[in-house]
Design an enzyme around this catalytic site. Structure first.
Site, PDB file in Angstrom:
ATOM      1  N   PRO A  48       0.824  -1.206   0.000  1.00  0.00           N
ATOM      2  CA  PRO A  48       0.000   0.000   0.000  1.00  0.00           C
ATOM      3  C   PRO A  48       0.861   1.260   0.000  1.00  0.00           C
ATOM      4  O   PRO A  48       1.799   1.381   0.788  1.00  0.00           O
ATOM      5  CB  PRO A  48      -0.791  -0.138   1.307  1.00  0.00           C
ATOM      6  CG  PRO A  48      -0.791  -1.599   1.608  1.00  0.00           C
ATOM      7  CD  PRO A  48       0.523  -2.102   1.119  1.00  0.00           C
ATOM      8  N   GLU A  49       0.565   2.176  -0.913  1.00  0.00           N
ATOM      9  CA  GLU A  49       1.311   3.421  -1.006  1.00  0.00           C
ATOM     10  C   GLU A  49       0.438   4.562  -0.481  1.00  0.00           C
ATOM     11  O   GLU A  49      -0.634   4.324   0.060  1.00  0.00           O
ATOM     12  CB  GLU A  49       1.757   3.639  -2.448  1.00  0.00           C
ATOM     13  CG  GLU A  49       2.659   2.506  -2.944  1.00  0.00           C
ATOM     14  CD  GLU A  49       3.167   2.701  -4.365  1.00  0.00           C
ATOM     15  OE1 GLU A  49       2.926   3.761  -4.962  1.00  0.00           O
ATOM     16  OE2 GLU A  49       3.807   1.761  -4.882  1.00  0.00           O
ATOM     17  N   HIS A  96      -4.791 -14.314  10.064  1.00  0.00           N
ATOM     18  CA  HIS A  96      -3.956 -13.161   9.728  1.00  0.00           C
ATOM     19  C   HIS A  96      -4.461 -11.856  10.351  1.00  0.00           C
ATOM     20  O   HIS A  96      -4.030 -10.779   9.954  1.00  0.00           O
ATOM     21  CB  HIS A  96      -3.871 -13.002   8.212  1.00  0.00           C
ATOM     22  CG  HIS A  96      -3.291 -14.201   7.520  1.00  0.00           C
ATOM     23  ND1 HIS A  96      -2.055 -14.721   7.840  1.00  0.00           N
ATOM     24  CD2 HIS A  96      -3.791 -14.996   6.528  1.00  0.00           C
ATOM     25  CE1 HIS A  96      -1.804 -15.774   7.080  1.00  0.00           C
ATOM     26  NE2 HIS A  96      -2.839 -15.962   6.282  1.00  0.00           N
ATOM     27  N   ARG A 139       1.625 -11.103   5.839  1.00  0.00           N
ATOM     28  CA  ARG A 139       3.087 -11.184   5.938  1.00  0.00           C
ATOM     29  C   ARG A 139       3.630 -10.645   7.263  1.00  0.00           C
ATOM     30  O   ARG A 139       4.805 -10.800   7.565  1.00  0.00           O
ATOM     31  CB  ARG A 139       3.725 -10.420   4.778  1.00  0.00           C
ATOM     32  CG  ARG A 139       3.341 -10.951   3.407  1.00  0.00           C
ATOM     33  CD  ARG A 139       4.122 -10.254   2.322  1.00  0.00           C
ATOM     34  NE  ARG A 139       3.654 -10.627   0.990  1.00  0.00           N
ATOM     35  CZ  ARG A 139       4.176 -10.177  -0.148  1.00  0.00           C
ATOM     36  NH1 ARG A 139       5.177  -9.319  -0.107  1.00  0.00           N
ATOM     37  NH2 ARG A 139       3.696 -10.561  -1.303  1.00  0.00           N
ATOM     38  N   ARG A 189      20.988  15.972  -5.643  1.00  0.00           N
ATOM     39  CA  ARG A 189      20.982  14.504  -5.758  1.00  0.00           C
ATOM     40  C   ARG A 189      21.516  14.065  -7.113  1.00  0.00           C
ATOM     41  O   ARG A 189      21.019  14.487  -8.151  1.00  0.00           O
ATOM     42  CB  ARG A 189      19.561  13.956  -5.579  1.00  0.00           C
ATOM     43  CG  ARG A 189      18.794  14.534  -4.385  1.00  0.00           C
ATOM     44  CD  ARG A 189      19.403  14.141  -3.062  1.00  0.00           C
ATOM     45  NE  ARG A 189      18.719  14.785  -1.956  1.00  0.00           N
ATOM     46  CZ  ARG A 189      17.718  14.232  -1.273  1.00  0.00           C
ATOM     47  NH1 ARG A 189      17.279  13.023  -1.597  1.00  0.00           N
ATOM     48  NH2 ARG A 189      17.150  14.878  -0.274  1.00  0.00           N
TER      49      ARG A 189
END
Length: 271
Positions: A2-3, A89, A107, A151
């Protein structure tokens, strides 16, 4: 994983519903990436004031204290008046007077961490290195361009690092670079101010559109009501290796950057 859009969609799905609720109990399942940091029983009786987001972290303001939630690689939250018995889970339940907030994470890379406040050492450790919020008023062009000029790394990697601008994850970095016409391998320091302006605008518009579309569901993500996101159906380059570009019909290319897949159009992203 998920972002930012998926985390924001999650927040929007339950923030108003849980605000003002009193914590009645906390249930822990198998250990997550980090420990809770407080006796679960000590949270009973506290009030949920608000739910905020900082990058990919959800911040539940309590009276008193703060819970920081991270969805990890495959986590999702559900919020409902009634929940079935916890499954294999389901690793965290926050039972409140308005419903139960449940973290499901196959996970177990997610986390729920307690801190006394944002100034507490534990919270500073997690949030202190995060860059500016891309959807807020603080995403200033001059500051962004100055940061890019320092950068030498490829621009895709700089976006993913999260210390210049936070939350532009893998999917949305590829999409924003396409929208700005910038090749993902270009050194960030070589991006001119006009190009930085295009990229800043692309980041904001892509993330806002993803939130509007409910995020992206590639594998596991669904919102607090179990619904999938649909932004991935609109992707211009992400996940489309070998398919024709929607603009020029050139086949989309895929490469690996920092062990992550990057997608781009070699014709539309010449610079």
């Amino acid at each position: 994983m998920p972002e930012l859009p998926e985390v924001e969609v999650t927040r929007l799905g339950f923030a108003d519903r849980i605000a003002g609720a009193q914590v009645q109990a906390v249930r822990l399942g198998k250990p997550l990436r980090w420990g809770l940091g407080i006796d679960p029983a000590a949270l009973a009786g506290r009030w949920v004031q608000a739910v905020r987001r900082r990058g990919k972290y959800l911040l539940l303001d309590l009276e008193p204290g703060l819970l920081l939630l991270h969805l990890g690689m495959s986590g999702s939250l559900r919020f409902a008046d009634q929940m079935p018995e916890p499954g294999k889970h389901d690793h965290f339940d926050l039972v409140t007077s308005r419903g139960t907030l449940r973290l499901n994470d196959p996970r177990r890379f997610g986390a729920v961490v307690y801190a006394e406040g944002e100034a507490a050492p534990g919270a500073r450790k997690l949030l202190g290195g995060l860059g500016v919020e891309p959807l807020g008023d603080g995403f200033d062009l001059d500051v962004f361009h100055a940061g890019l000029r320092r950068r030498q790394a490829p621009i895709k990697q700089v976006l993913l690092a999260g210390d210049l601008v936070v939350g532009v994850g893998n999917i949305y970095a590829s999409e924003a670079l396409f929208a700005a016409g910038i090749r993902p391998t270009l050194a960030a320091a070589r991006i001119s101010r006009p190009r930085a302006a295009l990229l800043r605008e692309a980041v904001q518009s892509i993330l806002a559109r993803a939130v509007e579309r409910g995020g992206s569901t590639l594998r596991d993500f669904s919102n607090v009501d179990g619904q999938s996101g649909y932004f991935q159906l609109e992707a211009m380059v992400y996940g489309r290796a070998g398919e024709p570009c929607r603009i020029c019909a050139t086949p989309i290319r895929q490469l690996r950057q920092g062990q992550r897949s990057t997608y781009y159009c070699p014709r539309c992203q010449k610079y």
